[in-house]
Design an enzyme around this catalytic site. Structure first.
Site, PDB file in Angstrom:
ATOM      1  N   HIS A  26       1.945   3.783  -3.315  1.00  0.00           N
ATOM      2  CA  HIS A  26       1.546   5.191  -3.292  1.00  0.00           C
ATOM      3  C   HIS A  26       2.744   6.067  -3.665  1.00  0.00           C
ATOM      4  O   HIS A  26       2.638   6.965  -4.515  1.00  0.00           O
ATOM      5  CB  HIS A  26       1.027   5.575  -1.910  1.00  0.00           C
ATOM      6  CG  HIS A  26      -0.460   5.489  -1.762  1.00  0.00           C
ATOM      7  ND1 HIS A  26      -1.311   6.417  -2.302  1.00  0.00           N
ATOM      8  CD2 HIS A  26      -1.252   4.582  -1.138  1.00  0.00           C
ATOM      9  CE1 HIS A  26      -2.562   6.102  -2.019  1.00  0.00           C
ATOM     10  NE2 HIS A  26      -2.555   4.979  -1.316  1.00  0.00           N
TER      11      HIS A  26
ATOM     12  N   HIS B  34       0.819  -1.210   0.000  1.00  0.00           N
ATOM     13  CA  HIS B  34       0.000   0.000   0.000  1.00  0.00           C
ATOM     14  C   HIS B  34       0.856   1.265   0.000  1.00  0.00           C
ATOM     15  O   HIS B  34       0.801   2.072  -0.924  1.00  0.00           O
ATOM     16  CB  HIS B  34      -0.951   0.012   1.206  1.00  0.00           C
ATOM     17  CG  HIS B  34      -1.617   1.334   1.419  1.00  0.00           C
ATOM     18  ND1 HIS B  34      -1.177   2.251   2.370  1.00  0.00           N
ATOM     19  CD2 HIS B  34      -2.653   1.933   0.784  1.00  0.00           C
ATOM     20  CE1 HIS B  34      -1.930   3.334   2.315  1.00  0.00           C
ATOM     21  NE2 HIS B  34      -2.842   3.177   1.357  1.00  0.00           N
TER      22      HIS B  34
END
Length: 577
Positions: free
Chosen positions: A303, A299
């Protein structure tokens, strides 16, 4: 007189006995402060963060979390730029209704992998987002207002109800449920715009080799975004889950990614808290900062991988406050959500937690009919009731169990010969140790230390009941900058290791985020507290044939020069049920 003298002596004896008993009761607490490598630490709470004054804790214990919508606060970015994501419509003034599940007879929406959708779908999706961007800016369905929903809940724009603590949804057990709800309502709004109740968002299937490139559909029209990393997004690039730019060949990078996924989804995530994140609770004393495996990476790393390296905080995707301004955010988080469904199936669909303060915690979103809805964690636990599913794809990471880079017996002999002068022991340990006056280390270089294991030779049943975890606690990052360090166990040469090496125990990743302008009397609780990293290591120790060893070697490797912004208070072994 003689009788009074004897009475006084008796009373004195009783007082002395009472004091002695009090001191004996306090003695164990005092002795527990002796710092050894198996338990050296600052006082910690149950979540591994620094202990604070517990005088207020009972006031909020067991109370579900929810945001105080009556006051919305501004924030500053890491680059000291003002960030104001508060809505034009004050949510506290709106009629708030409970969430209602879709009609059980309504069609099940199928979320498909972005690399497999057809041109007809892309045209429809692009049209819906283009319309959303043209909706008046003060309207809850406007694209930028949708993006600011993420900004609101990740920057601490709201306090918790009845508390000075900030309401934030990252780096805790609120991460998965909040984002599931956010994606759900975004998807329903797009479907309303299209007049198509079957519309479903695509997911970026970065866990399968065919999906490890940036999805082409997000390079087109309204789905495109200029603030991305041009180098990472070139057509030949492959997602780097560990976000360590080695410029590897695609097949090597894919192998690394699959091994990384095995660790984050299986061997390092055997307990709900390891996967979901720490148990954030209400009030100042309930604060914790400990993301689950998938939130930490891929995650956080993806990003940053997508965000523009030339922007101060890698905006848009690379900073919490701006991430949802890029529509690929929703594809990324759809796959994060899919990982939750996969993990739950791997664990027999058992409840993640039964704590009422988690199940009853609530969030607010505008639905497709512009009605403000209250949705609780318990409402999002069953996607069948939400009427959507994920199209299956191959998951080769299920069989990508890493292997030791060096045969365990050979590695053990090499490690035993390691010179004691090269060992960095825990703060306060003086025999053959380097003592650090402030009791913490700056990760400006690789650090290796030996950590005692309090329990060895556990049975299979004991391992199933309790996961052995490596706890890196008191992690302090300067100004919430991007920080990353990897953790290895019994590494002979950490410079040649990667996630496909069994010695890899996990990673710590901190994304750019913002701080509140509001000044709290308690020092800004929730806006800056130390983090912790919990790593499940039971399976890893078995594969390294170190399960019977009374100590292990732990190596912390800072990445990309980010360790200069990071200090760590200590490392120890714990057990998690």
């Amino acid at each position: 007189m003689e009788g009074k003298r004897w009475l006084s002596l008796l009373l004195l004896v009783l007082v002395l006995v009472g004091v002695s008993m009090d001191l004996s009761r306090e003695a164990p607490a005092a002795s527990s402060g002796i710092l050894r490598s198996s338990s050296a630490r600052m006082p910690v709470n149950a979540e591994g963060g620094e202990q604070r004054d517990g005088s207020k804790r009972s006031e909020y214990k067991g109370i579900p979390l929810k945001a105080n919508l009556s006051v919305c606060h501004a924030s500053f970015s890491d680059a000291d730029r003002p960030v104001f994501c508060c809505p034009a419509w004050k949510d506290a003034d709106q009629t708030l209704l409970d969430f209602e599940f879709p009609d059980p007879s309504s069609p099940v929406r199928i979320r498909r992998p972005a690399h497999l959708v057809d041109e007809e779908f892309v045209a429809k999706y692009e049209r819906a987002v283009a319309i959303m961007k043209q909706i008046p800016p003060d309207h809850p369905h406007n694209f930028w207002r949708q993006a600011n929903m993420h900004c609101l809940y990740c920057t601490g724009a709201y306090d918790q109800v009845n508390s000075a603590a900030l309401f934030k949804i990252h780096r805790s057990w609120l991460f998965f449920p909040w984002h599931r709800a956010f994606i759900y309502f975004h998807e329903r709004i797009l479907a309303k715009i299209l007049g198509d109740d079957t519309f479903a968002l695509p997911y970026w299937g970065w866990d399968t080799p065919e999906g490890m490139w940036f999805p082409d559909i997000y390079r087109k029209g309204a789905l495109n975004e200029t603030e991305r990393d041009a180098i990472h997004l070139r057509e030949a690039a492959v997602d780097d889950f560990d976000y360590v730019d080695h410029d590897l060949a695609s097949d090597v990078q894919i192998a690394d990614n699959l091994a990384f996924m095995y660790h984050q989804m299986i061997s390092g995530a055997k307990k709900p808290e390891l996967f979901m994140g720490c148990k954030l609770q209400s009030g100042v004393e309930g604060w914790c900062d400990g993301p689950g495996t998938i939130e930490a990476a891929p995650h956080n790393t993806l990003h940053s991988w997508v965000g523009n390296r030339h922007n101060p905080e890698r905006e848009n995707m690379g900073a919490f406050y701006s991430a949802a301004r890029d529509e690929v955010f929703f594809a990324h988080h759809s796959n994060i959500d899919r990982m939750w469904t996969v993990w739950k199936k791997l664990h027999g669909d058992k409840p993640e937690f039964v704590d009422q303060e988690w199940l009853e915690s609530e969030f607010t979103f505008y639905d497709e009919n512009v009605q403000l809805r209250r949705i609780k964690v318990r409402d999002v636990l069953n996607i069948d009731k939400l009427r959507y599913q994920y199209e299956d794809i191959d998951m080769p990471w299920l069989a990508a169990r890493p292997k030791p880079s060096v045969q365990p017996k050979i590695a053990r002999n090499i490690l035993k010969k390691r010179n004691g002068e090269d060992v960095l022991r825990m703060p306060g340990e003086t025999d053959r140790s380097q003592v650090h006056g402030h009791g913490r280390w700056t990760l400006d270089k690789t650090i290796t230390l030996r950590v005692d294991r309090p329990r060895i030779n556990r049975t299979r049943q004991e391992k199933e009941e309790e996961e052995e975890i490596l706890l890196v606690h008191g992690i302090d990052t300067k100004r919430s900058r991007f920080v990353k360090f990897d953790v290895f166990i019994n590494a002979v040469d950490e410079t040649v290791l990667s996630p496909k090496s069994r010695e890899f125990a996990g990673t710590f990743v901190n994304l750019h985020h913002v701080s509140r302008t509001k000044s709290h009397e308690d020092g800004g609780v929730g806006s800056k507290m130390k983090s912790h990293l919990k790593l499940g290591i039971s399976e890893l120790l078995e594969d390294l044939e170190a399960d019977e060893d009374d100590s292990i070697w732990v190596t912390l490797v800072p990445r990309g020069g980010t360790g200069v912004n990071t200090t760590v208070d200590g490392v120890r072994i714990d057990f998690m049920k």
